[in-house]
Design an enzyme around this catalytic site. Sequence first.
Site, mmCIF file in Angstrom:
data_model
loop_
_atom_site.group_PDB
_atom_site.id
_atom_site.type_symbol
_atom_site.label_atom_id
_atom_site.label_comp_id
_atom_site.label_asym_id
_atom_site.label_seq_id
_atom_site.Cartn_x
_atom_site.Cartn_y
_atom_site.Cartn_z
ATOM 1 N N HIS A 1 -6.560 0.982 10.249
ATOM 2 C CA HIS A 1 -7.926 0.462 10.349
ATOM 3 C C HIS A 1 -8.491 0.886 11.708
ATOM 4 O O HIS A 1 -9.070 0.080 12.437
ATOM 5 C CB HIS A 1 -7.935 -1.067 10.208
ATOM 6 C CG HIS A 1 -7.293 -1.585 8.957
ATOM 7 N ND1 HIS A 1 -6.865 -2.884 8.809
ATOM 8 C CD2 HIS A 1 -6.994 -0.981 7.785
ATOM 9 C CE1 HIS A 1 -6.327 -3.053 7.606
ATOM 10 N NE2 HIS A 1 -6.391 -1.913 6.963
ATOM 11 N N HIS B 1 -12.689 -0.335 3.984
ATOM 12 C CA HIS B 1 -11.280 -0.651 4.174
ATOM 13 C C HIS B 1 -10.679 0.055 5.403
ATOM 14 O O HIS B 1 -10.291 -0.606 6.353
ATOM 15 C CB HIS B 1 -10.485 -0.319 2.911
ATOM 16 C CG HIS B 1 -9.039 -0.645 3.006
ATOM 17 N ND1 HIS B 1 -8.334 -1.251 2.014
ATOM 18 C CD2 HIS B 1 -8.150 -0.453 4.008
ATOM 19 C CE1 HIS B 1 -7.076 -1.428 2.390
ATOM 20 N NE2 HIS B 1 -6.943 -0.943 3.599
ATOM 21 N N GLU C 1 0.808 -1.225 0.000
ATOM 22 C CA GLU C 1 0.000 0.000 0.000
ATOM 23 C C GLU C 1 0.843 1.279 0.000
ATOM 24 O O GLU C 1 0.332 2.354 0.328
ATOM 25 C CB GLU C 1 -0.925 0.001 1.227
ATOM 26 C CG GLU C 1 -2.179 -0.848 1.049
ATOM 27 C CD GLU C 1 -2.809 -1.228 2.373
ATOM 28 O OE1 GLU C 1 -2.036 -1.609 3.280
ATOM 29 O OE2 GLU C 1 -4.038 -1.165 2.495
ATOM 30 N N HIS D 1 -1.788 5.300 7.312
ATOM 31 C CA HIS D 1 -2.921 4.458 6.926
ATOM 32 C C HIS D 1 -3.213 3.505 8.074
ATOM 33 O O HIS D 1 -2.301 2.841 8.590
ATOM 34 C CB HIS D 1 -2.615 3.668 5.654
ATOM 35 C CG HIS D 1 -3.669 2.647 5.358
ATOM 36 N ND1 HIS D 1 -4.983 2.989 5.154
ATOM 37 C CD2 HIS D 1 -3.616 1.299 5.262
ATOM 38 C CE1 HIS D 1 -5.688 1.889 4.936
ATOM 39 N NE2 HIS D 1 -4.878 0.857 4.999
#
Lengths: 240, 240, 240, 240
Positions: C99, C168, C78, C97
């Site tokens: 979650h 996502h 990513e 980035h």
Amino acid sequence: MTTTSARQTVFEELVIATKILLHEGILDTFGHISARDPEDPNAFFLAQKLAPSHITTGDIQRFNLEGETEDNRPSYLERYIHSEIYKARPDVNCVLHSHSPAVLPYCFTDQPLKPVTHMGAFMGEAVPVYEIRDKHGDATDLFGGGHDVCADIAEALGDQTVVLMARHGVVNVGNSVREVVFRAFYTEQEAKALTAGLSVGNVKYLSPGEVKTAGKLVGAQIDRGWDHWTMTLRQAGLLK
Amino acid sequence: MTTTSARQTVFEELVIATKILLHEGILDTFGHISARDPEDPNAFFLAQKLAPSHITTGDIQRFNLEGETEDNRPSYLERYIHSEIYKARPDVNCVLHSHSPAVLPYCFTDQPLKPVTHMGAFMGEAVPVYEIRDKHGDATDLFGGGHDVCADIAEALGDQTVVLMARHGVVNVGNSVREVVFRAFYTEQEAKALTAGLSVGNVKYLSPGEVKTAGKLVGAQIDRGWDHWTMTLRQAGLLK
Amino acid sequence: MTTTSARQTVFEELVIATKILLHEGILDTFGHISARDPEDPNAFFLAQKLAPSHITTGDIQRFNLEGETEDNRPSYLERYIHSEIYKARPDVNCVLHSHSPAVLPYCFTDQPLKPVTHMGAFMGEAVPVYEIRDKHGDATDLFGGGHDVCADIAEALGDQTVVLMARHGVVNVGNSVREVVFRAFYTEQEAKALTAGLSVGNVKYLSPGEVKTAGKLVGAQIDRGWDHWTMTLRQAGLLK
Amino acid sequence: MTTTSARQTVFEELVIATKILLHEGILDTFGHISARDPEDPNAFFLAQKLAPSHITTGDIQRFNLEGETEDNRPSYLERYIHSEIYKARPDVNCVLHSHSPAVLPYCFTDQPLKPVTHMGAFMGEAVPVYEIRDKHGDATDLFGGGHDVCADIAEALGDQTVVLMARHGVVNVGNSVREVVFRAFYTEQEAKALTAGLSVGNVKYLSPGEVKTAGKLVGAQIDRGWDHWTMTLRQAGLLK
């Protein structure tokens, strides 16, 4: 009082039970667990008035079933919850009063607490709620501080294993300290699951037959719980 | 039985997996993880009947696919969940049974558990639920204690990776111990996210195509999860 | 590449930031934080492909704005999320980035994530959502693995500080590593508060004027957050 | 200023209170607790501008009731919340400002925060909310940074023990540091219980009479809380 080996075991289990219930988030600054005297069904043991995290075996007081003690140190005001239940329920050898956080919503809403998995079968089809307003009006301290209120709590409990006190907290009972710790943990877990379940869909509760059959099965696993929670305490450095 | 190096690895992974699942809150006093014997597809390994926090490599028992063992120590009553799935699913090398707390609401409501992020793609379009009442009525112990019920659980699982047992718990399966730990963790995470999502708005689930494509991608990252969780155990002093 | 003192500071801050984000529950087995090279705006630093808990300063790789590196060790797939944002946003010096668990519900529902306290003013009036289905259909891996998808994520971000990736996760950006840690923490907190708020009543969001004015004020307190979280790491034995 | 023994006790209690509030999740990177000077009702003590986790007795500054200090180190911008409340409420000896997480939803929704168990009786029948928009419009920084806003917060507090600041946070007051810690903990607990309760059924709040009667009872148990939380800090290695 002679400190027999059976009594010593009870003292130690009460202290460990308090540590477990603190560590698992059932107790915080309030709440207390007692056990019937194994040598005398007309007496029970309960710590002196202290924050639960401070209790050692040296703090245990002995009470008769009127909630009286010869110990001069301060006693919990709510000791009558214990004494009245021991009086009404000869089968009960351990009583816990707590403000178990996930159970609280069922103490002040019209939603009954009912079991949703086999682990909660011991709670019966629905947990009764003692509403102090019914007899004493709506200006009380919501407290279990007197013989009469506590006799009513015992009556509301009936032959079940848990009773809720409206806008106050929870009482768990059982045959042994280990059983009550197990039940207190799973009362909290069931309440947590039910609260989530009510927000995601229509709930399918345990049927009366499942309550009866699953309750017997799970009840046989109590020592496994005790082994687990004491290990957890040791890993956290809270028990030798 | 010869303890080959492959078997020794499985024993150690089962013990570490149990520690991870405890530490991440998937297991508590109940639940168990097993692995197929790497030397014999007709056998599997599962710890003797103990609280998960007590399990060491010395506690592993060997079972055939009827759930029978020559080990004389007590065995989990629910071992048939494992044996029947190994029988029905030759591709499965690891089975976990848990009461994964965030998943429980999907075991007793009419809300299906469906993936909401790429991490849950392995769950398929929706997680099947085994309803014991369908064949056995509503007075059972809700338990996976017999061959017939467990064969039905395996049938409900079908070719998927997770099956819920109504009013009881969860079963995760996979190709390896590491894969099942990964899936158990993300089953719990997806359920937690979905429960919150259902309370804030209309949910857009993964499409069938996304389930298929994202599932392949995420599945390649399993060792990263294992590395992370074992590091977490070491930092907590729970693994050397 | 010369390891100047400014670069060394960035390496150390990336490692500490990763520890903070793990400890505060923003990262788990996935997610990564990068920083622009202080000596060259056309390059950025990001750890090699590892579980976040394993990262040390020795794992940092250097990338150009096409996401290419001369480092032969494996790189995160990513990384283009990072490179495309550095390309599109010269003011951005750090990209994360994650979650972030409380934010996930806003990645798969129609409920926009909007600030509800002054601490969330940096998010702007509403957080944009990148919907991969718009251009790429509903059979993708939901992943930010290619230049084109990541350029679109950067476009969806626009001139804001957070963008959600549908089904996502989350991307936070800022002027420094410390600012991004601060923003990631409060993005999670705001989402948690909003989820609870939506379930208790009608929400009064920050007005456009409050977003603008409060954003400036809070932005001045970033080092206080860093001081707090590094102290928390030291108390937990996770930082010297 | 002479550091009398009474002042030294206050300094130490402010530091311990800060540690308790951090450990119990009431404070994070923001928030501050102050105490009136026991030797002079026209002065109060508050730490210099620092992350709460960094505060020691050496960081305490002395302010007059205009929020002015002779200490040259940086001071919290929000000190006027404290000074204006000490000015308006001679009975108050301790003020806490926090972003208590479970209370936040009641700062930005139309749902009033009202007590649901006897532990929350001190909050009164309903917690007032200070809405900065009423006088200052909807483009402010939502902050308590000036004399006029803070005088209005004190006015909104009235003779109660808690006031919410719209889209910002919480202010608790009390007669002593220990009382405010106790109240802050149970404000958070009551809010958590109410949020869950609102999602499961119709809520039965404390009646005016119960608020009055239960409030007196619980107020007598403050030292038990302090004993518990300091023990918890010692067990976590955060207090000697």
